[in-house]
Scaffold this active site. Structure first.
Site, PDB file in Angstrom:
ATOM      1  N   ALA A 190       0.826  -1.221   0.000  1.00 50.36           N
ATOM      2  CA  ALA A 190       0.000   0.000   0.000  1.00 50.36           C
ATOM      3  C   ALA A 190       0.860   1.271   0.000  1.00 50.36           C
ATOM      4  O   ALA A 190       1.986   1.270   0.493  1.00 50.36           O
ATOM      5  CB  ALA A 190      -0.905  -0.009   1.225  1.00 50.36           C
ATOM      6  N   CYS A 209      -4.148  10.420  -6.201  1.00 47.26           N
ATOM      7  CA  CYS A 209      -3.796   9.941  -7.545  1.00 47.26           C
ATOM      8  C   CYS A 209      -4.807  10.431  -8.569  1.00 47.26           C
ATOM      9  O   CYS A 209      -4.557  10.392  -9.762  1.00 47.26           O
ATOM     10  CB  CYS A 209      -3.737   8.434  -7.572  1.00 47.26           C
ATOM     11  SG  CYS A 209      -5.319   7.713  -7.203  1.00 47.26           S
ATOM     12  N   GLU A 264       5.379   2.396   4.958  1.00 46.46           N
ATOM     13  CA  GLU A 264       6.152   2.630   6.186  1.00 46.46           C
ATOM     14  C   GLU A 264       5.785   3.971   6.819  1.00 46.46           C
ATOM     15  O   GLU A 264       6.133   4.244   7.947  1.00 46.46           O
ATOM     16  CB  GLU A 264       7.628   2.628   6.009  1.00 46.46           C
ATOM     17  CG  GLU A 264       8.473   2.224   4.918  1.00 46.46           C
ATOM     18  CD  GLU A 264       8.120   2.174   3.479  1.00 46.46           C
ATOM     19  OE1 GLU A 264       6.947   2.032   3.093  1.00 46.46           O
ATOM     20  OE2 GLU A 264       9.063   2.247   2.695  1.00 46.46           O
ATOM     21  N   ARG A 265       5.053   4.825   6.071  1.00 45.37           N
ATOM     22  CA  ARG A 265       4.773   6.165   6.587  1.00 45.37           C
ATOM     23  C   ARG A 265       3.429   6.286   7.304  1.00 45.37           C
ATOM     24  O   ARG A 265       3.203   7.266   8.000  1.00 45.37           O
ATOM     25  CB  ARG A 265       4.817   7.168   5.427  1.00 45.37           C
ATOM     26  CG  ARG A 265       6.211   7.217   4.809  1.00 45.37           C
ATOM     27  CD  ARG A 265       6.372   8.432   3.942  1.00 45.37           C
ATOM     28  NE  ARG A 265       6.630   8.065   2.569  1.00 45.37           N
ATOM     29  CZ  ARG A 265       6.268   8.801   1.537  1.00 45.37           C
ATOM     30  NH1 ARG A 265       5.608   9.907   1.705  1.00 45.37           N
ATOM     31  NH2 ARG A 265       6.574   8.413   0.325  1.00 45.37           N
ATOM     32  N   SER A 299       3.800   4.349  -6.646  1.00 44.93           N
ATOM     33  CA  SER A 299       4.500   5.025  -7.748  1.00 44.93           C
ATOM     34  C   SER A 299       4.864   4.052  -8.874  1.00 44.93           C
ATOM     35  O   SER A 299       4.849   2.830  -8.688  1.00 44.93           O
ATOM     36  CB  SER A 299       5.798   5.625  -7.200  1.00 44.93           C
ATOM     37  OG  SER A 299       6.651   4.562  -6.805  1.00 44.93           O
ATOM     38  N   PHE A 355       1.239   5.664   0.808  1.00 42.89           N
ATOM     39  CA  PHE A 355       0.974   6.481   1.992  1.00 42.89           C
ATOM     40  C   PHE A 355      -0.282   7.328   1.870  1.00 42.89           C
ATOM     41  O   PHE A 355      -0.839   7.781   2.866  1.00 42.89           O
ATOM     42  CB  PHE A 355       2.180   7.418   2.251  1.00 42.89           C
ATOM     43  CG  PHE A 355       2.158   8.669   1.400  1.00 42.89           C
ATOM     44  CD1 PHE A 355       1.490   9.811   1.836  1.00 42.89           C
ATOM     45  CD2 PHE A 355       2.752   8.706   0.147  1.00 42.89           C
ATOM     46  CE1 PHE A 355       1.423  10.953   1.044  1.00 42.89           C
ATOM     47  CE2 PHE A 355       2.697   9.842  -0.647  1.00 42.89           C
ATOM     48  CZ  PHE A 355       2.026  10.969  -0.191  1.00 42.89           C
ATOM     49  N   GLU A 378       5.535  13.435 -12.317  1.00 42.97           N
ATOM     50  CA  GLU A 378       4.390  13.563 -11.411  1.00 42.97           C
ATOM     51  C   GLU A 378       4.814  14.448 -10.236  1.00 42.97           C
ATOM     52  O   GLU A 378       5.811  14.160  -9.577  1.00 42.97           O
ATOM     53  CB  GLU A 378       3.976  12.174 -10.909  1.00 42.97           C
ATOM     54  CG  GLU A 378       2.710  12.194 -10.081  1.00 42.97           C
ATOM     55  CD  GLU A 378       2.312  10.818  -9.548  1.00 42.97           C
ATOM     56  OE1 GLU A 378       3.176   9.918  -9.440  1.00 42.97           O
ATOM     57  OE2 GLU A 378       1.130  10.661  -9.218  1.00 42.97           O
TER      58      GLU A 378
END
Ligand code: NAD
Length: 508
Positions: free
Chosen positions: A158, A292, A187-188, A237, A160, A391
């Site tokens: 997944a 997104c 991790e965030r 990404s 962030f 992006e």
């Protein structure tokens, strides 16, 4: 600022893995840090789980699959009824947690939870998506029928930017189809995942059905290569998604990879001006541009180009500040790295185009260390410029100008991404041309962020999606199941029993 003490559940300061219904500390000694983006306070330390622990987690998911696949569908669905109730009931708590670790505004965090809740809700009607196919009496005494069977252990990786919604696109769909799941959160923002899993446990879903593994790229590689993982759902990404698609496919897995975007909006001069300008501002700058489906590129056709000064004035009115302040429109970017990237791309836009509104380094009283960028507008942008080709994923509106509608359509289609696109117009025929000609997965007509409800699927295109079946809805069920086709022959008792034949069966 929200502190952990304002959030009911007590979270440890180091992320734990969730294995067979237990929160387990990893022995990993390399850590990622997740920080509150408004203050840089460390919210969490996230371990890189060693391979041996990862293997143990997959083996728990594999063993649990043998039981879970036999749990009747209607029982699995009843767990989801309970789960959607719990997610809904805990929206406020989840939203505070998201704002604390991700940084987005509370109103946006509530939306993050709600859009995930809707996917959980949709799984309660999966019995119809899971229906098979039958044909009777294809040959003498022969019937053929197909079932949708679960795959086994599935995994999710997944991003962030939607700490609740995107994990909820993944495991509820997969486990309702009968799979067990290993989720690697970003991790965030892993604390939100913990709360989602706590609620799942409360809903009664048995131990071992959903497991959590913490880590970074190494864990992702383990997921891609582990022989017992059958499918990978990825959102993030292109760097990560293309790697996962290739590495996972090479190891025989199904992969659905939702990746980056550069969503364009064409504005025709006949559009309702006020509605259009408000929609553009909300969809470009909302969530600090970290969606997104954010509209990051505005293509103004003909006389619509005269609306630029009003766009800039509207952008100036937005308030920058910490996400828990309900009067704030633009919260901080999630990380210092994101701040560097966004500032670098604004700098390149100022060099190559015309910087009309510069949101860099705003002063936010009381928060000197936040990752702040305010609304930014860059005009006269062209394909080939760095700020256009990359992006940005920040609160930056790029304006391109086109003399004709066809020129605008060509600009959109020449872009490598195809996540979403929108048009604002009062012309039915222009709208119909847009819906037929534009090469994006999700099309908005007088609607800026056309994320489909879960009876449909999230349908990216070109560099925004690699794979065959999309997330959630019918496509999500297809991704998470495999056909098993049974051909049976039951002869009449009076018939002669089978004779030996070595010829290719032709079912007569
Ligand atoms: P990211 O790719 O950095 O991280 C996503 C996940 O991949 C994380 O769990 C991370 O640990 C892992 N990862 C990171 N780098 C990796 C690598 N090199 N190899 C393997 N795994 C790696 O993405 P992010 O910054 O968390 O999220 C923002 C991105 O996600 C944006 O590009 C955005 O457009 C995209 N996104 C796409 C959609 C969609 O549906 N198309 C939805 C949300 C976000």
């Amino acid at each position: 600022m929200l502190s952990h003490s304002m959030i009911r559940r007590n979270f440890s300061t180091v992320s734990k893995n969730y294995v067979n219904g237990q929160w387990v500390s990893s022995k990993g000694d390399v850590f990622f840090e997740s920080k509150n983006p408004a203050t840089q306070e460390v919210v969490r330390r996230v371990p890189q789980t060693p391979k041996s622990e990862f293997d143990e987690i997959v083996s728990v998911a594999k063993n649990t699959f043998e039981e879970w696949k036999n749990v009747p569908l209607m029982t699995r669905i009843r767990y989801m009824f309970e789960y959607q109730r719990l997610v809904n009931e805990n929206t406020e708590e989840l939203a505070k947690l998201i704002t604390h670790e991700h940084g987005k505004t509370l109103v946006d965090s509530r939306g993050d939870v709600f859009r995930g809740f809707e996917v959980v809700e949709s799984t309660t009607s999966f019995s119809s998506h899971l229906l098979g196919e039958t044909l009777e009496n294809l040959a003498s005494g022969v019937d053929t029928y197909s079932y949708r069977h679960p795959l086994g252990v599935c995994a999710g990786v997944a991003p962030f930017n939607f700490p609740a919604m995107i994990p909820l696109w993944m495991f509820p769909v997969s486990i309702t189809c009968g799979n067990t799941f290993v989720l690697k959160p970003s991790e965030r923002v892993g604390t939100t995942t913990e709360m989602l899993v706590d609620l799942l446990e409360k809903s009664g879903v048995p131990k071992g059905v959903v497991n959590i593994v913490n880590g970074g790229k190494d864990t992702v590689t383990h997921i891609c290569q582990h022989p017992d993982i059958k499918a990978i759902s990825f959102v993030g990404s292109n760097t990560a998604g293309e790697y996962i698609y290739k590495e996972g496919s090479k190891h025989g897995k199904r992969v659905q990879s939702n990746m980056g975007a550069k969503n364009h909006c064409i504005v025709l001069p006949d559009a309702d001006k006020e509605d259009t300008l408000n929609a553009l501002i909300g969809a470009t700058f909302g969530s600090t541009g970290q969606r997104c489906m954010a509209l990051s590129v505005t293509v103004l056709v003909g006389e619509a180009q005269e609306w630029v000064p009003e766009l800039v004035e509207l952008g100036k009115k937005l308030k920058v500040g910490p996400g828990h302040d309900e009067t704030v429109d633009i919260a901080p970017l999630n990380s210092a790295e994101a701040l560097d990237r966004v500032e670098r791309l604004i700098e390149s836009g100022a060099r190559d185009g015309t910087l009309l509104l510069d949101g860099r380094r705003p002063t936010v009283e009381g928060y000197p260390d936040g990752n702040w960028v305010g609304p930014t507008v860059i005009d006269n942008v062209k394909p080939g410029m760095e700020c256009y080709d990359e992006e940005i994923f920040g609160p930056v509106m790029l304006i391109l100008r086109a003399d004709t509608y066809q020129e605008a359509i060509d600009i959109v289609n020449q872009n490598k991404y195809g996540n979403g696109a929108a048009i604002f117009t009062r012309s039915g025929s222009a709208a119909r041309k847009f819906q037929r000609d534009i090469e994006a997965g999700q099309i908005g007509i007088n609607l800026p962020i056309p994320v489909p409800l879960p009876m449909f699927s999230f349908t990216g295109n070109k560099a925004s999606f690699w794979g065959q079946n999309n997330f959630y809805g019918k496509a999500g069920v297809k991704f998470n199941t495999q056909w098993k086709t049974i051909t049976s022959r039951w002869r009449e008792e009076s018939e002669e029993v089978y004779k030996v034949s070595t010829a290719m069966p032709t079912m007569k």
